[in-house]
Write a protein that holds these residues in place. Structure first.
Motif, PDB file in Angstrom:
ATOM      1  N   UNK A 123       3.113   3.371   4.959  1.00  0.00           N
ATOM      2  CA  UNK A 123       3.297   4.666   5.567  1.00  0.00           C
ATOM      3  C   UNK A 123       2.424   5.905   4.956  1.00  0.00           C
ATOM      4  N   UNK A 124       1.958   6.442   5.801  1.00  0.00           N
ATOM      5  CA  UNK A 124       0.842   7.733   5.393  1.00  0.00           C
ATOM      6  C   UNK A 124       1.696   8.837   5.200  1.00  0.00           C
ATOM      7  N   UNK A 125       1.252   9.383   3.784  1.00  0.00           N
ATOM      8  CA  UNK A 125       2.484  10.378   3.630  1.00  0.00           C
ATOM      9  C   UNK A 125       2.211  11.658   4.679  1.00  0.00           C
ATOM     10  N   UNK A 126       3.334  12.289   4.847  1.00  0.00           N
ATOM     11  CA  UNK A 126       3.224  13.518   5.736  1.00  0.00           C
ATOM     12  C   UNK A 126       2.640  13.336   7.013  1.00  0.00           C
ATOM     13  N   UNK A 127       2.731  11.945   7.399  1.00  0.00           N
ATOM     14  CA  UNK A 127       2.313  11.718   8.837  1.00  0.00           C
ATOM     15  C   UNK A 127       3.018  12.465   9.910  1.00  0.00           C
TER      16      UNK A 127
ATOM     17  N   UNK B 108      -4.417  17.496   2.768  1.00  0.00           N
ATOM     18  CA  UNK B 108      -3.763  17.331   1.618  1.00  0.00           C
ATOM     19  C   UNK B 108      -3.463  16.195   1.034  1.00  0.00           C
ATOM     20  N   UNK B 109      -4.218  14.984   1.776  1.00  0.00           N
ATOM     21  CA  UNK B 109      -4.060  13.429   1.296  1.00  0.00           C
ATOM     22  C   UNK B 109      -4.924  13.371  -0.091  1.00  0.00           C
ATOM     23  N   UNK B 110      -4.437  12.666  -0.895  1.00  0.00           N
ATOM     24  CA  UNK B 110      -5.074  12.261  -2.041  1.00  0.00           C
ATOM     25  C   UNK B 110      -6.441  11.472  -1.663  1.00  0.00           C
ATOM     26  N   UNK B 111      -7.494  11.783  -2.416  1.00  0.00           N
ATOM     27  CA  UNK B 111      -8.787  11.121  -2.142  1.00  0.00           C
ATOM     28  C   UNK B 111      -8.616   9.704  -2.822  1.00  0.00           C
ATOM     29  N   UNK B 112      -8.518   8.596  -2.274  1.00  0.00           N
ATOM     30  CA  UNK B 112      -8.603   7.288  -2.698  1.00  0.00           C
ATOM     31  C   UNK B 112      -9.381   7.011  -3.730  1.00  0.00           C
TER      32      UNK B 112
ATOM     33  N   UNK C 167      -9.508  -3.525   3.050  1.00  0.00           N
ATOM     34  CA  UNK C 167      -8.844  -3.077   4.425  1.00  0.00           C
ATOM     35  C   UNK C 167      -8.758  -1.738   4.316  1.00  0.00           C
ATOM     36  N   UNK C 168      -8.525  -1.056   5.446  1.00  0.00           N
ATOM     37  CA  UNK C 168      -8.291   0.370   5.872  1.00  0.00           C
ATOM     38  C   UNK C 168      -6.902   0.383   5.252  1.00  0.00           C
ATOM     39  N   UNK C 169      -5.947  -0.340   5.259  1.00  0.00           N
ATOM     40  CA  UNK C 169      -4.617  -0.420   4.813  1.00  0.00           C
ATOM     41  C   UNK C 169      -4.530  -0.106   3.454  1.00  0.00           C
ATOM     42  N   UNK C 170      -5.536  -0.852   2.751  1.00  0.00           N
ATOM     43  CA  UNK C 170      -5.494  -1.080   1.333  1.00  0.00           C
ATOM     44  C   UNK C 170      -6.064   0.156   0.793  1.00  0.00           C
ATOM     45  N   UNK C 171      -7.001   1.059   1.216  1.00  0.00           N
ATOM     46  CA  UNK C 171      -7.625   2.360   1.105  1.00  0.00           C
ATOM     47  C   UNK C 171      -6.216   3.295   1.200  1.00  0.00           C
ATOM     48  N   UNK C 172      -5.645   3.177   2.180  1.00  0.00           N
ATOM     49  CA  UNK C 172      -4.549   4.215   2.228  1.00  0.00           C
ATOM     50  C   UNK C 172      -3.510   3.593   1.121  1.00  0.00           C
ATOM     51  N   UNK C 173      -3.519   2.439   0.488  1.00  0.00           N
ATOM     52  CA  UNK C 173      -2.352   2.093  -0.329  1.00  0.00           C
ATOM     53  C   UNK C 173      -2.958   2.725  -1.694  1.00  0.00           C
ATOM     54  N   UNK C 174      -4.366   2.901  -1.694  1.00  0.00           N
ATOM     55  CA  UNK C 174      -4.773   3.234  -2.901  1.00  0.00           C
ATOM     56  C   UNK C 174      -4.372   4.727  -3.229  1.00  0.00           C
ATOM     57  N   UNK C 175      -4.564   5.491  -1.853  1.00  0.00           N
ATOM     58  CA  UNK C 175      -4.055   7.120  -1.911  1.00  0.00           C
ATOM     59  C   UNK C 175      -2.637   7.046  -2.364  1.00  0.00           C
TER      60      UNK C 175
ATOM     61  N   UNK D  61      -0.651   9.272  -5.668  1.00  0.00           N
ATOM     62  CA  UNK D  61       0.287  10.175  -5.561  1.00  0.00           C
ATOM     63  C   UNK D  61       0.411  10.709  -4.240  1.00  0.00           C
ATOM     64  N   UNK D  62      -0.519  10.259  -3.367  1.00  0.00           N
ATOM     65  CA  UNK D  62      -0.192  10.451  -2.053  1.00  0.00           C
ATOM     66  C   UNK D  62      -0.783  11.609  -1.235  1.00  0.00           C
ATOM     67  N   UNK D  63      -0.557  12.699  -2.000  1.00  0.00           N
ATOM     68  CA  UNK D  63      -0.733  14.253  -1.372  1.00  0.00           C
ATOM     69  C   UNK D  63      -1.094  14.902  -2.673  1.00  0.00           C
ATOM     70  N   UNK D  64      -1.700  15.948  -2.517  1.00  0.00           N
ATOM     71  CA  UNK D  64      -2.116  16.946  -3.542  1.00  0.00           C
ATOM     72  C   UNK D  64      -1.707  18.316  -3.005  1.00  0.00           C
TER      73      UNK D  64
END
Length: 423
Positions: free
Chosen positions: A144-148, A162-166, A182-190, A194-197
């Motif tokens: 799930x993408x934070x603040x989507x 405000x999404x954290x830079x992975x 995968x793109x999903x793994x990059x989002x997971x790394x975000x 912390x997800x958001x700044x």
């Protein structure tokens, strides 16, 4: 590894440029004095490039300058492939000289201008709205993408989501060279970071995560893969036959290419990054091109060739970064130089490669380098450094003309910047 991956603090002590090719004449157009002799400009550019390559201790560089009248100068300096990586700092770079100015290179975050344009084209087609939320297009996406539910497409593209830079997350920069992601793994790394700044719309920070999410939206609304969308909707229609988006797990560059080197391993060692898997950058920075095609691209962006006038205006709507001489739009940046003119464009940086592409007062300046200076050497971005030197060469007489007429206060033009990864 902020010292190597996010060290891209953009020098604008000569606050950068903007050629108003599409919007018409710049405010100071009548004052432009080209400070170069057309008969000797090529020699001047060659000397400039040789000096900057040596000063920044990068392996090689290719510089292309196109004038408002369509004249083109392309010069090269340095090597295409190193003979050894031993004692480079002490002895300098040795190896095979650059054989052609049409070498394929990795362009890093200049890819963001492709992604932003793609999304804006989808807005023109009625498939996307800049003010709709991420959740509207990616409902059910995992992780799930934070603040989507509140981040808008516009905020993704102008870096206010405000999404954290992975690529700032330890799990990423301690695992180099990068494996396939995968793109999903990059989002997971975000999310791991912390997800958001900050809350959407309440700040600005350069984040590759924003553009990964934008690429996911483009795929969701079209049903096509991102790399095919960019090639079929942008590169091929513009005749960019020397450009491509690598398919998943395609680690190789088309030929002829050059090798890219930099000190970006976790232990700070020098490494050949030529055959890296670009999936870690995906829609934020994986494109491949040449200095010639990059010029075609940045001119098309600036003229709004692929967009409606309304969408081109949206792309050139600037986020207030607290400094009037600097702005970021939708995948495009704007800076004012000491000479008083704005430049529009974007740069790119990824391990082994740096790229810069800008337009200023009808001039198009594109640079590709097959190396990055060490962070401690004090150079913000090797491509931008060369562009700024070219601007100084082209407009050195203009600065004093404008200053004498009181049209700008260069005292306000100081080092402005932001941290970025694959620019």
């Amino acid at each position: 590894m902020r010292g190597s991956y996010s060290r891209f603090v953009f020098l604008v002590s000569v606050a950068i440029l903007s050629g108003l090719l599409y919007f018409g004449c710049a405010e100071f157009e009548d004052d432009i004095i080209a400070s170069n002799d057309p008969a000797t400009l090529g020699d001047s550019l060659q000397q400039l490039l040789d000096e900057r390559v040596q000063e920044m201790q990068i392996p090689g560089s290719i510089l292309r300058v196109e004038t408002p009248s369509g004249e083109v100068w392309t010069v090269t300096s340095g090597i295409q492939q190193a003979s050894t990586l031993e004692n480079v700092e002490a002895d300098g770079w040795t190896g095979t000289p650059i054989a052609t100015d049409q070498l394929y290179t990795r362009i890093g975050s200049l890819t963001k201008s492709f992604t932003a344009t793609l999304v804006c084209m989808l807005v023109d087609e009625g498939l996307v709205s800049l003010d709709s939320t991420v959740a509207y297009y990616l409902s059910g996406f995992q992780p799930e993408i934070p603040n989507a539910d509140i981040i808008t497409v516009r905020q993704l593209l102008n870096m206010t989501a405000g999404l954290t830079n992975y690529t700032d997350v330890e799990a990423f920069y301690m695992n180099l060279p990068p494996p396939y992601y995968t793109p999903a793994e990059l989002v997971e790394m975000c999310l791991d970071g912390g997800g958001t700044d900050f809350e959407p719309g309440e700040g600005w920070t350069y984040s590759n995560t924003n553009y990964v999410v934008a690429g996911l939206i483009a795929e969701a609304v079209t049903g096509d893969e991102y790399y095919e969308l960019v090639e079929n909707m942008i590169m091929r229609p513009l005749g960019m036959i020397q450009s491509s988006m690598p398919a998943p797990q395609d680690n190789f560059l088309p030929g002829p290419y050059w090798h890219g080197y930099s000190w970006d391993m976790p232990d700070g060692s020098l490494y050949d990054w030529t055959y890296q898997d670009p999936s870690w950058a995906w829609s934020a920075g994986m494109a491949v091109s040449t200095v010639h095609d990059i010029a075609i691209w940045i001119q098309a962006v600036h003229r709004g060739t692929l967009l409606s006038p309304e969408m081109h205006g949206e792309m050139y709507s600037w986020v207030d970064l607290g400094v009037p001489t600097v702005g970021y739009g939708l995948g495009i940046s704007r800076f004012m130089t000491d000479s008083g003119y704005f430049m529009y464009g974007h740069n790119g940086s990824m391990p082994g490669y740096e790229t810069a592409a800008y337009v200023i007062e009808g001039y198009t300046i594109t640079v590709i380098n097959n190396g990055r200076p060490k962070a401690e050497w004090g150079f913000a971005h090797s491509g931008d450094e060369i562009v700024l030197s070219v601007i100084d060469l082209l407009f050195s007489e203009t600065s004093s003309t404008i200053a004498s007429q009181g049209k700008m206060d260069t005292q306000d033009n100081r080092m402005i910047g932001w941290e970025r990864m694959c620019k």
